[in-house]
Design a protein around this motif. Structure first.
Motif, PDB file in Angstrom:
ATOM      1  N   ARG A  43      -3.427  -3.757   4.418  1.00 47.47           N
ATOM      2  CA  ARG A  43      -2.021  -3.946   4.060  1.00 47.47           C
ATOM      3  C   ARG A  43      -1.186  -2.740   4.460  1.00 47.47           C
ATOM      4  NH1 ARG A  43      -1.584  -8.349   0.475  1.00 47.47           N
ATOM      5  NH2 ARG A  43       0.520  -7.690  -0.072  1.00 47.47           N
ATOM      6  N   TRP A  55     -13.406   0.233  -0.332  1.00 44.84           N
ATOM      7  CA  TRP A  55     -12.591   1.444  -0.399  1.00 44.84           C
ATOM      8  C   TRP A  55     -12.221   1.805  -1.835  1.00 44.84           C
ATOM      9  CZ3 TRP A  55     -10.710  -3.119   1.802  1.00 44.84           C
ATOM     10  CH2 TRP A  55      -9.750  -3.796   1.063  1.00 44.84           C
ATOM     11  N   ASN A 103      -4.862  -1.028  -0.177  1.00 46.39           N
ATOM     12  CA  ASN A 103      -5.646  -1.766   0.813  1.00 46.39           C
ATOM     13  C   ASN A 103      -5.298  -1.241   2.203  1.00 46.39           C
ATOM     14  OD1 ASN A 103      -6.760  -3.650   2.573  1.00 46.39           O
ATOM     15  ND2 ASN A 103      -6.425  -5.348   1.155  1.00 46.39           N
ATOM     16  N   THR A 145     -11.789   3.213   6.295  1.00 47.30           N
ATOM     17  CA  THR A 145     -12.745   2.216   5.798  1.00 47.30           C
ATOM     18  C   THR A 145     -14.178   2.538   6.192  1.00 47.30           C
ATOM     19  OG1 THR A 145     -12.330   0.883   7.778  1.00 47.30           O
ATOM     20  CG2 THR A 145     -11.049   0.365   5.814  1.00 47.30           C
ATOM     21  N   GLU A 189      -9.871  -9.920  -3.581  1.00 45.94           N
ATOM     22  CA  GLU A 189     -10.040  -9.402  -2.230  1.00 45.94           C
ATOM     23  C   GLU A 189     -10.172 -10.527  -1.217  1.00 45.94           C
ATOM     24  OE1 GLU A 189      -9.568  -6.452  -1.295  1.00 45.94           O
ATOM     25  OE2 GLU A 189      -9.177  -5.851  -3.326  1.00 45.94           O
ATOM     26  N   ARG A 235      -7.746  -0.780  -9.957  1.00 42.64           N
ATOM     27  CA  ARG A 235      -8.490  -0.887  -8.706  1.00 42.64           C
ATOM     28  C   ARG A 235      -9.273  -2.191  -8.673  1.00 42.64           C
ATOM     29  NH1 ARG A 235     -13.592   3.333  -8.816  1.00 42.64           N
ATOM     30  NH2 ARG A 235     -14.643   2.503 -10.663  1.00 42.64           N
ATOM     31  N   THR A 236      -9.600  -2.619  -7.464  1.00 38.17           N
ATOM     32  CA  THR A 236     -10.368  -3.837  -7.258  1.00 38.17           C
ATOM     33  C   THR A 236     -11.829  -3.478  -6.992  1.00 38.17           C
ATOM     34  OG1 THR A 236      -9.884  -3.833  -4.894  1.00 38.17           O
ATOM     35  CG2 THR A 236      -8.311  -4.950  -6.336  1.00 38.17           C
ATOM     36  N   ALA A 290       0.827  -1.210   0.000  1.00 39.43           N
ATOM     37  CA  ALA A 290       0.000   0.000   0.000  1.00 39.43           C
ATOM     38  C   ALA A 290       0.862   1.261   0.000  1.00 39.43           C
ATOM     39  CB  ALA A 290      -0.924  -0.011   1.217  1.00 39.43           C
ATOM     40  N   ALA A 305     -13.231  -3.796  -3.941  1.00 41.31           N
ATOM     41  CA  ALA A 305     -13.390  -3.635  -2.497  1.00 41.31           C
ATOM     42  C   ALA A 305     -14.161  -2.345  -2.196  1.00 41.31           C
ATOM     43  CB  ALA A 305     -12.024  -3.605  -1.819  1.00 41.31           C
TER      44      ALA A 305
END
Length: 389
Positions: free
Chosen positions: A167, A78, A164, A188, A386, A73-74, A35, A76
């Motif tokens: 992380r 955030w 993340n 978060t 994730e 980006r994923t 991160a 998740a």
């Protein structure tokens, strides 16, 4: 067997061909970027944005950040906050323009757009006015100033969408563990709350109920707050089960030395960072930043003796992580050097009114920030990624 043309016979699959060596691999738990690399990249872009008011360069920085976020980006919670930061940036620009219209501006101008009724103020409030004439020069100056702040917020939003938080917490030194947990929980909380609002609005829309107005906001806000409290209780219970806050006994002299080094180092880092961001403090900014970092690292190293926690699978900085962080640093260094070499190109004038011009080599330096979209591992499946992380 294969035929004369070299094709595989039916039923004899050759298997998937290996990906080229230059192509970014699929992200897994072992090769996911730390991160800190994403934050260093984003802070480099933010530093570059702080050195210019050219709207063309600022728009290019926003485009670079947005492209990297869209590519890496994923899924998740955030990772969905980037759009919220863009809206906040647009809100900042609007507020800056409103302040310039109603409270005036020190920027002189001759192109009067309209005139508002001016409120008379006492003598002790000289230099402050409410209302009066509004010129094109002051609005353009406010637009440039607001666009710079909005770009800074968007760069921070890019890091928040790509890194993340869990992380990032693993990468913090032991002395900052408690503060890091508080920051991660705060980071978060907002994305999860935005996700709850979207989910509840969608549910109300499917049921044919209104999603706007004060009544709808109140009916949506209560479940959102209830979900936030439930998550807070769950987080507190999990932290208590893991022995959060447990520390080791260290001598008083070590504690005092740690506090002095840490606080002094952080003050030096803040002053040095301000010197680097300000055009007048570029001379003393770098030495003060280096001295502050050295003192802070020494204090954090001593303070880590109080932490009794262990670290499971710590993040390792590989070549790709250094390339991502280095690309942001390269953009910042190039923009700082451009500010000293050709400041007029980075700060277009508003008196008299002139159209901004895109400087070529600073723009090319900004494009270095696209490197993470090429070298960072690609999340093959957001949901599955994730779960692995």
């Amino acid at each position: 067997m294969t035929g004369a043309t070299g094709r595989a016979a039916p039923g004899q699959g050759t298997g998937p061909s290996p990906a080229p060596a230059w192509r970014a691999p699929a992200a897994t738990r072992s090769n996911a970027l730390p991160a800190g690399a994403w934050w260093l990249w984003a802070l480099g872009l933010a530093t570059a944005a702080s050195r210019t008011t050219n709207p063309l360069l600022l728009g290019l920085l926003v485009g670079v950040a947005g492209y990297v976020v869209a590519a890496r980006r994923t899924d998740a919670p955030w990772a969905r906050s980037y759009g919220a930061f863009i809206k906040i940036g647009l809100f900042v620009i609007g507020v800056r323009l409103l302040f310039s219209v109603f409270l005036g501006s020190p920027v002189p101008g001759t192109h009067v757009l309209f005139t508002l009724p001016e409120v008379p103020l006492p003598d002790w409030a000289k230099g402050v006015r409410i209302g009066g004439r509004v010129t094109a020069e002051q609005l353009l100056f406010a637009l440039y100033d607001g666009a710079k702040l909005a770009t800074l917020l968007i760069c921070v939003g890019a890091a928040n969408s790509l890194a993340n938080p869990a992380r990032l917490l693993k990468s913090l030194p032991g002395a900052l563990y408690e503060a890091g947990v508080a920051v991660v929980v705060a980071m978060t909380f907002a994305p999860n709350m935005v996700t709850d609002v979207v989910r509840l609005r969608t549910a109300r829309r499917l049921r044919g109920r209104a999603t706007g107005g004060i009544g709808a906001v109140l009916q949506i806000g209560l479940p959102v707050l209830e979900g936030a409290l439930e998550r807070s209780v769950a987080v507190a219970a999990s932290m208590d089960a893991r022995g959060y806050g447990r520390t080791a006994q260290v001598p008083a002299a070590v504690r005092h030395t740690t506090n002095v080094l840490t606080l002094g180092g952080l003050l030096g880092v803040c002053a040095g960072t301000y010197g680097l961001l300000a055009a007048q403090g570029a001379v003393y900014g770098l030495p003060l930043l280096i001295a502050g970092l050295a003192a802070a690292m020494a204090g954090l190293r001593l303070g880590g003796a109080r932490s009794v926690r262990t670290r499971y699978r710590p993040d390792r900085w590989g070549v790709r992580a250094w390339l991502v962080a280095g690309s942001g640093a390269a953009v910042a260094v190039a923009m700082i050097w451009a500010g000293s070499a050709d400041p007029a190109a980075l700060h277009p004038g508003v008196v008299p009114l002139t159209a901004p011009v895109l400087p070529l080599w600073p723009a090319a330096a900004v494009l270095i920030g696209l490197l993470p979209a090429l070298v960072a591992p690609v999340p093959p499946s957001p949901t599955g990624f994730e779960e692995q992380v």
